[in-house]
Design a protein around this motif. Structure first.
Motif, short mmCIF file in Angstrom:
data_model
loop_
_atom_site.label_atom_id
_atom_site.label_comp_id
_atom_site.label_asym_id
_atom_site.label_seq_id
_atom_site.Cartn_x
_atom_site.Cartn_y
_atom_site.Cartn_z
N SER A 26 24.92 18.71 5.78
CA SER A 26 24.81 20.02 5.87
C SER A 26 24.87 20.76 4.62
CB SER A 26 25.93 20.57 6.73
OG SER A 26 25.86 19.58 7.95
N GLN A 27 25.46 20.17 3.63
CA GLN A 27 25.79 20.77 2.40
C GLN A 27 24.62 20.50 1.52
OE1 GLN A 27 29.17 18.84 0.63
NE2 GLN A 27 30.75 20.37 1.72
N ALA A 28 23.80 19.46 1.66
CA ALA A 28 22.72 19.24 0.91
C ALA A 28 21.50 20.05 1.54
CB ALA A 28 22.00 17.86 1.18
N LEU A 29 21.48 20.44 2.85
CA LEU A 29 20.46 21.31 3.37
C LEU A 29 20.67 22.72 2.99
CD1 LEU A 29 20.20 19.94 6.99
CD2 LEU A 29 18.42 19.75 5.51
N ALA A 30 21.97 23.12 2.89
CA ALA A 30 22.44 24.42 2.41
C ALA A 30 22.14 24.75 0.96
CB ALA A 30 23.94 24.62 2.73
N GLN A 31 22.07 23.46 0.31
CA GLN A 31 21.73 23.76 -1.10
C GLN A 31 20.31 23.52 -1.41
OE1 GLN A 31 24.67 21.28 -3.05
NE2 GLN A 31 26.39 22.55 -2.71
N ALA A 32 19.50 23.07 -0.55
CA ALA A 32 18.22 22.95 -0.78
C ALA A 32 17.45 24.35 -1.30
CB ALA A 32 17.44 22.25 0.39
N PRO A 33 16.38 23.89 -2.47
CA PRO A 33 15.90 25.06 -2.97
C PRO A 33 15.19 25.89 -1.90
CG PRO A 33 15.66 23.01 -4.32
CD PRO A 33 16.30 22.74 -3.20
N VAL A 34 15.31 27.26 -2.14
CA VAL A 34 14.59 27.99 -1.09
C VAL A 34 13.10 28.34 -1.65
CG1 VAL A 34 14.84 30.27 0.08
CG2 VAL A 34 16.90 28.99 -0.33
N PRO A 35 12.21 28.20 -0.97
CA PRO A 35 10.78 28.54 -1.30
C PRO A 35 10.77 30.08 -1.44
CG PRO A 35 10.68 27.37 0.69
CD PRO A 35 12.22 27.72 0.59
N THR A 36 9.98 30.13 -2.86
CA THR A 36 10.16 31.81 -3.26
C THR A 36 8.73 31.82 -3.97
OG1 THR A 36 12.52 31.69 -3.75
CG2 THR A 36 11.30 33.50 -4.84
N THR A 37 8.17 32.88 -3.79
CA THR A 37 6.90 33.32 -4.19
C THR A 37 6.84 34.26 -5.15
OG1 THR A 37 5.74 32.69 -2.03
CG2 THR A 37 4.41 33.93 -3.68
N ILE A 38 6.39 34.05 -6.44
CA ILE A 38 6.25 34.78 -7.58
C ILE A 38 4.72 35.25 -7.94
CG2 ILE A 38 6.57 35.15 -10.26
CD1 ILE A 38 8.42 32.37 -9.62
N ALA A 39 4.63 36.41 -7.92
CA ALA A 39 3.21 37.01 -8.18
C ALA A 39 2.85 37.55 -9.54
CB ALA A 39 2.80 38.25 -7.04
N LEU A 40 1.81 36.76 -10.03
CA LEU A 40 1.51 37.25 -11.54
C LEU A 40 0.22 37.77 -11.52
CD1 LEU A 40 2.72 34.21 -13.42
CD2 LEU A 40 4.03 36.18 -12.99
N PRO A 41 -0.02 38.94 -12.52
CA PRO A 41 -1.16 39.67 -12.51
C PRO A 41 -2.23 38.93 -13.29
CG PRO A 41 0.15 40.60 -14.14
CD PRO A 41 0.99 39.74 -13.25
N ARG A 62 18.70 26.63 -9.98
CA ARG A 62 19.18 27.74 -9.42
C ARG A 62 18.80 28.02 -7.94
NH1 ARG A 62 22.99 29.67 -13.21
NH2 ARG A 62 22.12 29.26 -15.26
N GLY A 63 18.54 26.77 -7.11
CA GLY A 63 18.14 26.90 -5.77
C GLY A 63 17.07 27.77 -5.41
N ILE A 64 16.00 27.63 -6.52
CA ILE A 64 14.75 28.36 -5.80
C ILE A 64 13.43 27.36 -5.95
CG2 ILE A 64 13.12 30.04 -7.03
CD1 ILE A 64 15.66 31.63 -7.82
N ASN A 65 12.69 27.04 -5.20
CA ASN A 65 11.54 26.59 -5.08
C ASN A 65 10.24 27.43 -5.46
OD1 ASN A 65 9.44 24.39 -4.74
ND2 ASN A 65 9.77 24.44 -2.54
N ALA A 66 9.78 27.79 -6.73
CA ALA A 66 9.16 28.38 -7.16
C ALA A 66 7.33 28.18 -6.84
CB ALA A 66 9.10 28.94 -8.19
N LYS A 67 6.75 29.28 -6.14
CA LYS A 67 5.36 29.18 -5.97
C LYS A 67 4.72 30.26 -6.75
CE LYS A 67 1.63 29.31 -2.51
NZ LYS A 67 1.21 29.56 -1.11
#
Length: 341
Positions: A26-41, A62-67
């Motif tokens: 449960s802790q591992a799931l809670a700490q899994a990186p969250v999908p996050t989208t970054i828009a660049l120009p 930092r817990g972010i799965n960046a796209k």
């Protein structure tokens, strides 16, 4: 010990072990990186902190799965408001221009505090102008009168920079300049082929244009105008209420970029190695030269200030990107210092 007692103790141990495993999962799931989208120009070394944070794992830490997605020029504003992206990085000038159209986004950090936009001109054109390479910036700007100049997007950062300089030099940018919008690689090709006389953009494309025979006519850091000092050149934007609901993610995003900028300041070799993965088709000498343009102006504390806001609003009004009488939201709706204490 009886067989029944031994069996009961064994079952108890299994239940306890299962509970520990369940809590760990449960802790591992809670700490899994969250999908996050970054828009660049655009793909530019201006956004080096983003690429370094992604390649070095600073976002994931930092817990972010960046796209990363690309939306040309000011189009990132619509991508943000339409919730196609969670974060974007773009000039504070574009942010203010959007706010004047009631498209308000909140700046929570700033990665660079000086303009690093270049104006590159074709060498044959420069020779005909009869202006010395050592001439002052305003003389060089006035020499652009009558030229066809490429920018990446109408009312984007390069276009607004050109308009600002032209007005400061006493010109009418609408009448004195012919503007054409091209994607950066196409700008370089058009300059080389003679379709345009000059182009306005940042490295690496401005340096690629120089390598193809262009002349670096004006470099952003050379422009010593008051509105361009202490300038929010590359702000991190979110939707107005986003960080209220996603405070940890906003904190983590800014912290990851800070880690990346710290690496840029302390270890250029490691930073360049990380960037080479995102810019694997770029020639190493151009990558290094571009990095050396941006790195000195990367802002370690990523702070936003009231003075920066005043400067960027003045820049937008002078350049005509917003009307001189345009009404803007209050400061509290435009920028927050909560994530850069």
């Amino acid at each position: 010990m009886s067989e029944s007692k031994a069996l009961g103790r064994w079952k108890g141990r299994l239940s306890a072990a299962a509970l520990v495993l369940s809590l760990g999962a449960s802790q591992a799931l809670a700490q899994a990186p969250v999908p996050t989208t970054i828009a660049l120009p655009a793909q530019s070394l201006l956004f080096a902190p983003v690429y370094i944070a992604q390649e070095q794992g600073f976002f994931r830490d930092r817990g972010i799965n960046a796209k990363i997605i690309y939306v040309a020029g000011p189009g990132v504003i619509n991508a943000m408001l339409g919730k196609s992206a969670d974060f974007t990085l773009i000039s504070g000038g574009i942010q203010i221009a959007a706010a004047a159209r009631n498209q308000t986004l909140l700046a929570i950090a700033n990665t660079q505090n000086r303009f690093t936009t270049d104006i590159v001109i074709r060498e044959p054109v420069a020779q005909k102008l009869g202006v010395s390479a050592s001439a002052d910036v305003m003389t060089k700007v006035r020499a652009l009168k009558g030229l066809t100049i490429g920018v990446d997007a109408i009312n984007g950062l390069p276009h607004s920079f050109l308009r600002f300089l032209a007005i400061k030099a006493g010109m009418n940018p609408e009448a004195d300049l012919t503007i054409t919008a091209l994607q950066p690689p196409a700008m370089v090709a058009a300059l080389k082929g003679g379709t345009i006389d000059a182009m306005v953009f940042s490295p690496p494309f401005s340096l690629l244009a120089v390598k193809e025979g262009g002349i670096r006519w004006i470099s952003g850091p050379e422009v010593q105008l008051p509105e361009l000092k202490s300038f929010p050149y590359n702000v991190v934007l979110v939707r107005p209420d986003y960080c209220d609901a996603e405070k940890a993610r906003c904190q983590g995003f800014v912290a990851a970029l800070k880690d990346a900028i710290a690496l840029m300041k302390s270890d250029p070799g490691a930073s360049l190695q990380a960037l080479s993965k995102s810019f694997n088709k770029m020639e190493p000498d151009i990558l290094k030269a571009s990095y050396e343009v941006f790195a000195p102006f990367a802002q370690s504390d990523m702070k936003l200030t009231g003075a920066m806001l005043e400067n960027v609003i003045a820049f937008d009004r002078i350049s005509g990107i917003i009307a001189s009488e345009a009404k803007l939201p209050p400061e509290s709706a435009l920028y927050s210092t909560a994530f850069t204490p």
